[in-house]
Structures are given as structure tokens and as C-alpha cells.
Design a protein around this motif. Structure first.
Motif, mmCIF file in Angstrom:
data_model
loop_
_atom_site.group_PDB
_atom_site.id
_atom_site.type_symbol
_atom_site.label_atom_id
_atom_site.label_comp_id
_atom_site.label_asym_id
_atom_site.label_seq_id
_atom_site.Cartn_x
_atom_site.Cartn_y
_atom_site.Cartn_z
ATOM 1 N N UNK A 198 0.844 -1.199 0.000
ATOM 2 C CA UNK A 198 0.000 0.000 0.000
ATOM 3 C C UNK A 198 0.877 1.247 0.000
ATOM 4 N N UNK A 199 1.967 1.184 0.786
ATOM 5 C CA UNK A 199 2.920 2.288 0.781
ATOM 6 C C UNK A 199 3.596 2.455 -0.565
ATOM 7 N N UNK A 200 3.925 1.343 -1.217
ATOM 8 C CA UNK A 200 4.543 1.402 -2.554
ATOM 9 C C UNK A 200 3.575 2.032 -3.547
ATOM 10 N N UNK A 201 2.310 1.622 -3.487
ATOM 11 C CA UNK A 201 1.310 2.224 -4.372
ATOM 12 C C UNK A 201 1.219 3.730 -4.103
ATOM 13 N N UNK A 202 1.156 4.097 -2.827
ATOM 14 C CA UNK A 202 1.045 5.506 -2.481
ATOM 15 C C UNK A 202 2.228 6.316 -2.975
ATOM 16 N N UNK A 203 3.398 5.710 -2.929
ATOM 17 C CA UNK A 203 4.624 6.428 -3.303
ATOM 18 C C UNK A 203 4.760 6.611 -4.811
ATOM 19 N N UNK A 204 4.285 5.636 -5.587
ATOM 20 C CA UNK A 204 4.529 5.667 -7.026
ATOM 21 C C UNK A 204 3.289 5.891 -7.892
ATOM 22 N N UNK A 205 2.092 5.572 -7.378
ATOM 23 C CA UNK A 205 0.899 5.646 -8.220
ATOM 24 C C UNK A 205 -0.149 6.623 -7.713
ATOM 25 N N UNK A 206 -0.160 6.893 -6.416
ATOM 26 C CA UNK A 206 -1.194 7.749 -5.856
ATOM 27 C C UNK A 206 -0.977 9.211 -6.235
ATOM 28 N N UNK A 207 -2.093 9.948 -6.284
ATOM 29 C CA UNK A 207 -2.000 11.394 -6.507
ATOM 30 C C UNK A 207 -1.456 12.087 -5.260
ATOM 31 N N UNK A 208 -1.649 11.454 -4.108
ATOM 32 C CA UNK A 208 -1.206 12.025 -2.835
ATOM 33 C C UNK A 208 0.148 11.433 -2.447
ATOM 34 N N UNK A 209 1.225 11.979 -3.004
ATOM 35 C CA UNK A 209 2.559 11.454 -2.685
ATOM 36 C C UNK A 209 3.570 12.570 -2.401
ATOM 37 N N UNK A 210 3.070 13.617 -1.785
ATOM 38 C CA UNK A 210 3.949 14.722 -1.401
ATOM 39 C C UNK A 210 3.744 15.028 0.084
ATOM 40 N N UNK A 211 4.662 15.830 0.641
ATOM 41 C CA UNK A 211 4.521 16.289 2.015
ATOM 42 C C UNK A 211 4.495 15.159 3.026
ATOM 43 N N UNK A 212 3.565 15.265 3.985
ATOM 44 C CA UNK A 212 3.465 14.272 5.058
ATOM 45 C C UNK A 212 3.151 12.873 4.538
ATOM 46 N N UNK A 213 2.328 12.789 3.504
ATOM 47 C CA UNK A 213 1.954 11.474 2.972
ATOM 48 C C UNK A 213 3.153 10.754 2.362
ATOM 49 N N UNK A 214 4.039 11.496 1.730
ATOM 50 C CA UNK A 214 5.241 10.867 1.165
ATOM 51 C C UNK A 214 6.075 10.233 2.275
ATOM 52 N N UNK A 215 6.215 10.946 3.368
ATOM 53 C CA UNK A 215 6.957 10.411 4.518
ATOM 54 C C UNK A 215 6.244 9.172 5.075
ATOM 55 N N UNK A 216 4.919 9.246 5.125
ATOM 56 C CA UNK A 216 4.138 8.104 5.626
ATOM 57 C C UNK A 216 4.321 6.874 4.739
ATOM 58 N N UNK A 217 4.365 7.082 3.421
ATOM 59 C CA UNK A 217 4.588 5.956 2.503
ATOM 60 C C UNK A 217 5.907 5.260 2.827
ATOM 61 N N UNK A 218 6.928 6.043 3.016
ATOM 62 C CA UNK A 218 8.263 5.491 3.295
ATOM 63 C C UNK A 218 8.284 4.764 4.640
ATOM 64 N N UNK A 219 7.662 5.374 5.640
ATOM 65 C CA UNK A 219 7.612 4.746 6.966
ATOM 66 C C UNK A 219 6.895 3.403 6.881
ATOM 67 N N UNK A 220 5.779 3.373 6.167
ATOM 68 C CA UNK A 220 4.989 2.152 6.051
ATOM 69 C C UNK A 220 5.771 1.050 5.344
ATOM 70 N N UNK A 221 6.455 1.389 4.276
ATOM 71 C CA UNK A 221 7.245 0.401 3.530
ATOM 72 C C UNK A 221 8.349 -0.188 4.401
ATOM 73 N N UNK A 222 9.098 0.692 5.040
ATOM 74 C CA UNK A 222 10.239 0.249 5.855
ATOM 75 C C UNK A 222 9.760 -0.566 7.058
ATOM 76 N N UNK A 223 8.736 -0.073 7.748
ATOM 77 C CA UNK A 223 8.240 -0.771 8.935
ATOM 78 C C UNK A 223 7.687 -2.144 8.573
ATOM 79 N N UNK A 224 6.970 -2.229 7.456
ATOM 80 C CA UNK A 224 6.395 -3.505 7.025
ATOM 81 C C UNK A 224 7.492 -4.526 6.725
ATOM 82 N N UNK A 225 8.512 -4.114 6.019
ATOM 83 C CA UNK A 225 9.607 -5.027 5.684
ATOM 84 C C UNK A 225 10.356 -5.470 6.935
ATOM 85 N N UNK A 226 10.654 -4.523 7.818
ATOM 86 C CA UNK A 226 11.372 -4.863 9.048
ATOM 87 C C UNK A 226 10.541 -5.814 9.914
#
Length: 476
Positions: A198-226
Motif C-alpha cells: 500500500x505504501x509502494x502504491x502511495x509512493x509511485x501511483x497515488x496522486x497524494x505522494x507529497x509532504x506528510x503522505x510521502x513520509x508516511x509511505x516510506x515509513x509504512x514500507x520500511x516498517x512492514x519489511x522490518x
């Protein structure tokens, strides 16, 4: 001024109508599922998975032993099967309602209320009526019913948290998106990858991928993998040293893949035909659930491929979301082609397909068809006898019994499923079910035990070294 007031009142009426209709739909779902699930349990159809969670919670609360159980012969701690910290959220509620049906009802409420964020997501793309259609399609989904009717699984958290996470994404509410996403990670290690995608989709495909949401995408991806890596390499091996990535997901895959080829095709058909293959009009959404698709469709275990179980429900929310997006893409193409009149027919066909899918393959219909057979006099006498036996057995007694009986006896320190346990107190066998066959290899070891009851297809044995046990069931 008058038009503004009229608009304000009209808006409030629309919200009230939405709350009313959604409330009716969710109440109907929860009531129907709750009644059927209660009958399933009272007719001794529920099995050991429910007992595992019930005993794990009971041991945590009453014995201070972290989610341990004696029911499961492989994983004696729930965290040895899956790393599911989300379970801790249910502990305070279990303190209030300590009953096996607590888990069933909790799952039904979680799955039913997931319709609310799904409706909110749909309103981003569609009008109110089409959004109700998407909700009805979701509530009619056979794979969703499997989550609620087959015992209990943490998969029941997936629809609500996934839709909440996605609602936060499309509505640009980064706090909701991040909180729901992080909770989704905590459901279990394989579901964590759904949150990561979901974070990957948000980062590369979503219209909302700037500001706080961009940071949230990255946090979600990293946390999920870890979380997934830490679960597989540290947590699960710690609580179940014999477990591994190979034993969990790939054991016997080569041998069983062709063996279950027909069932894989059936599951694919049951999943997508009622939805008219509309999800494939949104492949970018289906890719979000890629790991869950592969985990189920490539599984070496037959039960993963059966809608009667909860496993297909793990990716069904993604399929429903893909249906929403796919319908939106199709409507856009129809508008470009100047054929808007086609849209209602597609939506009617989707509704009809979902209803037919519900009637033909839903576990709800399967159980509802079987239950009347368990309500005759013979079964009622047997169940009443079992209920009486369970009521008279001491809470601290060590029990050995079978799959369909053990959920009713799990709230104790020792509840065993089959096997030979010489220090146990009672053995309870219901001979009329296939589950009794699992006693075959060990039953001769109990030949010297005292037979207390043999009637209505029920056999109860007690440990001869403990004569006092015989007094508890006298007169039954």
C-alpha cells in the motif's frame, strides 16, 4: 441565503440517509452472521482453531503465560504460528466476555464495520447509490464470509484496517493513513507486506505522494519489511523453534501444486467470475495484494484454496477495492466513447453476479443448509448431553477430546486434542463424527480407563488412578 440553507439541510439529510442505510446493511450482516455462527458453535461444528485462541487468551489472563496453549500439537504459543501483536488489542474485551464466541462476534463486528471506510472510499469516486452497490458486493463476498464462519483468525482485522488505511490515502488524511497502516502491519507477518505494498502504491501511483503522505509511505514500507523479516527470523523461531520460512510457506509445494491444480482453478473462478472480472480493469490495485494472491494460490495446503476457510479472505479486500477502481476505469472509458447508457447495465450485472456467487459458493449458504440437519431430536439429545458433561467437569480438570468438542473445553490449563496423556483426567469422544477416527492410534492405551458414559454417540473415560473423578458425572 435561502438556497444556502436549503443546501445545508439537504446535505444533513443525505448524511443521515447514508448513516441509516449503512447502519441497516451492517446490522443485517452482523445479525445474520452472528446467528449462524452461534448455531455453528452450539451444534459442535466449530473446531480447534477457535479453541487455540480461546485457551491462549485464557492462559494469558488467568495463568500469566503469554498466549500459550496445549491444544495445538505444533505451535504451543500463538506467536509461534504467526507474529500477531494486534491480538493484544482484544485482551481487555476478553476480560469482559470470556467465552469462545467472543472471538467469533469480534471478528463479525470487525468485518462488518469495514463497510464504513469502504463506503467512504467509494464516495470519492462514485455517487451514493453506486457506493452502496460496492458495499453490498463486499458484504456478499463468499471469501469474506469464510473469515467469520470458520472459527477465528487475525485475518478478520484485515478488511477494516486496509480500507481505513486506503481511505486515509485517498482523502489525504495522513494520520489516519499511517495509524491504520501500522496497525495493519501488526496483524501478522504476511499481512505486513500488504501494508508495505500500500505504501509502494502511495509512493509511485497515488496522486497524494507529497509532504506528510510521502513520509508516511516510506515509513509504512520500511516498517512492514522490518516487521516481516523480524517476525520470520526472530519472533516465530523464538516461540516455535521448529518453525521456518520453508515449513510455513513452501513445504511440499512441488508435490502438491499439480495435485491441487483443479482447486486453484476453482478458487480463481469463484473469486473473479461473480465480479465479472472487473478487478482486472485495475491491475495496479491487484498488485497491492500480489503477495497474498501468491501465498494463497500457490499454497501447498488444500485448505488455503477453499472458501470455507479464512485464507482467501486475506486478499479479498484488495479484490473488492480493485472492483471499485475497475468499475471507475470502465465508466471513464464508456464516457469517452459516449456510451454512458451502458454503465447501469454493468452495475446491475455486477450486483446479479455477486448475488449468484453468494448463493452458489458462499460458506454462509453451505452452513445454513447443513445446520437444520443438526437440529433434530437425536442431535439435540447428544448436544444436551455434551453440554451437561461440560458443565459438570471441574474447571481445573485436564481434558483430552476431539476437534469439534475442544472449543467448548479450552478455558483450562490442560486441554489436549487427541494423543495419549496418562496424567489427564477425562477423555471425551463423540463417535458419530469423522473426528473420532483420530483417536484410533491411541485409543487402545485407554483400555484400562474407567468408562463413565456411553450413550448418544458419546463416550467419556476417566483416569482410574483418580476415583474421585467418577463422582462428577454420576447421574448423567
Amino acid at each position: 441565503m435561502e438556497s444556502a440553507l436549503t443546501s445545508f439541510i439537504s446535505g444533513k439529510n443525505e448524511i443521515r440517509r447514508s448513516f441509516l442505510i449503512m447502519g441497516i446493511l451492517i446490522t443485517l450482516y452482523c445479525f445474520a452472521m452472528g446467528v449462524l455462527a452461534t448455531l455453528i458453535h452450539s451444534c459442535y461444528i466449530s473446531t480447534h482453531d477457535l479453541a487455540i485462541f480461546d485457551q491462549s487468551f485464557w492462559m494469558t489472563v488467568h495463568q500469566g503465560e503469554f498466549f500459550t496453549n496445549t491444544v495445538d500439537t505444533i505451535y504451543h504459543c500463538s506467536f509461534g504460528a504467526h507474529n500477531s501483536p494486534i491480538l493484544i488489542i482484544l485482551l481487555p474485551f476478553f476480560l469482559v466476555f470470556q467465552h469462545p464466541l467472543f472471538f467469533t462476534y469480534a471478528g463479525i463486528i470487525l468485518v462488518g464495520t469495514a463497510a464504513i471506510p469502504l463506503f467512504c472510499i467509494s464516495r470519492t469516486f462514485f455517487d451514493e447509490n453506486r457506493s452502496y452497490l460496492i458495499v453490498i458486493v463486499y458484504l456478499l463476498s463468499p471469501a469474506i464470509h469464510g473469515i467469520n464462519l470458520y472459527n477465528f483468525s487475525t485475518i478478520c482485522f484485515v478488511p477494516l484496517l486496509f480500507f481505513l488505511c486506503w481511505h486515509g490515502l485517498v482523502s489525504n488524511r495522513w494520520k489516519l493513513y499511517l495509524l491504520a497502516g501500522l496497525l495493519l502491519v501488526l496483524v501478522r507477518e504476511d499481512v505486513a507486506l500488504l501494508a508495505g505494498m500500500t505504501g509502494v502504491y502511495g509512493l509511485f501511483f497515488s496522486k497524494n505522494r507529497t509532504g506528510n503522505l510521502k513520509i508516511c509511505h516510506l515509513i509504512l514500507i520500511v516498517f512492514a519489511l522490518l516487521f516481516a523479516v523480524f517476525s520470520m527470523l526472530v519472533v516465530i523461531p523464538h516461540f516455535s523453534p521448529a518453525s521456518s520460512l520453508s515449513s510455513q510457506y513452501t513445504n511440499n509445494l512441488v508435490e502438491n501444486f499439480p495435485l491441487y491444480g483443479k482447486q486453484r482453478a476453482i478458487l480463481f473462478t469463484e473469486t473473479f467470475v461473480p465480479l465479472l472480472f472487473i478487478p482486472f480493469a485495475a491491475p495496479e490495485i491487484l498488485l497491492v495484494g500480489a503477495f497474498q494472491f501468491l501465498e494463497v494460490f500457490l499454497s501447498p495446503t488444500y485448505s488455503f484454496l477453499d472458501l470455507q476457510y479464512h485464507y482467501p479472505g486475506m486478499f479479498q479486500p484488495v479484490v473488492i477495492l480493485a472492483t471499485l477502481y475497475g468499475l471507475y476505469h470502465i465508466n471513464q472509458r464508456i464516457q469517452i466513447a459516449g456510451r454512458e447508457g451502458w454503465s447501469p447495465y454493468i452495475e446491475y450485472a455486477l450486483l446479479v453476479g455477486s448475488i449468484i456467487g453468494f448463493v452458489v459458493v458462499s460458506p454462509f449458504i453451505a452452513y445454513a443448509t447443513v445446520i437444520p440437519d443438526y437440529l433434530d431430536q437425536k442431535h439435540s439429545e447428544k448436544f444436551n448431553l455434551l453440554d451437561s458433561i461440560i458443565a459438570h467437569i471441574p474447571d481445573d480438570a485436564a481434558i483430552i477430546t476431539q476437534d469439534n468438542v475442544i472449543p467448548h473445553l479450552a478455558q483450562r490449563k490442560e486441554a489436549y486434542q487427541y494423543g495419549y496423556h496418562p496424567d489427564a483426567d477425562f477423555v471425551i469422544i463423540e463417535t458419530s463424527t469423522g473426528y473420532a477416527n483420530y483417536f484410533a492410534s491411541d485409543i487402545h492405551k485407554y483400555q484400562n480407563w474407567t468408562r463413565l458414559i456411553k450413550k448418544n454417540d458419546i463416550i467419556v473415560l476417566s483416569n482410574p488412578a483418580k476415583p474421585v473423578l467418577q463422582t462428577y458425572l454420576q447421574g448423567l
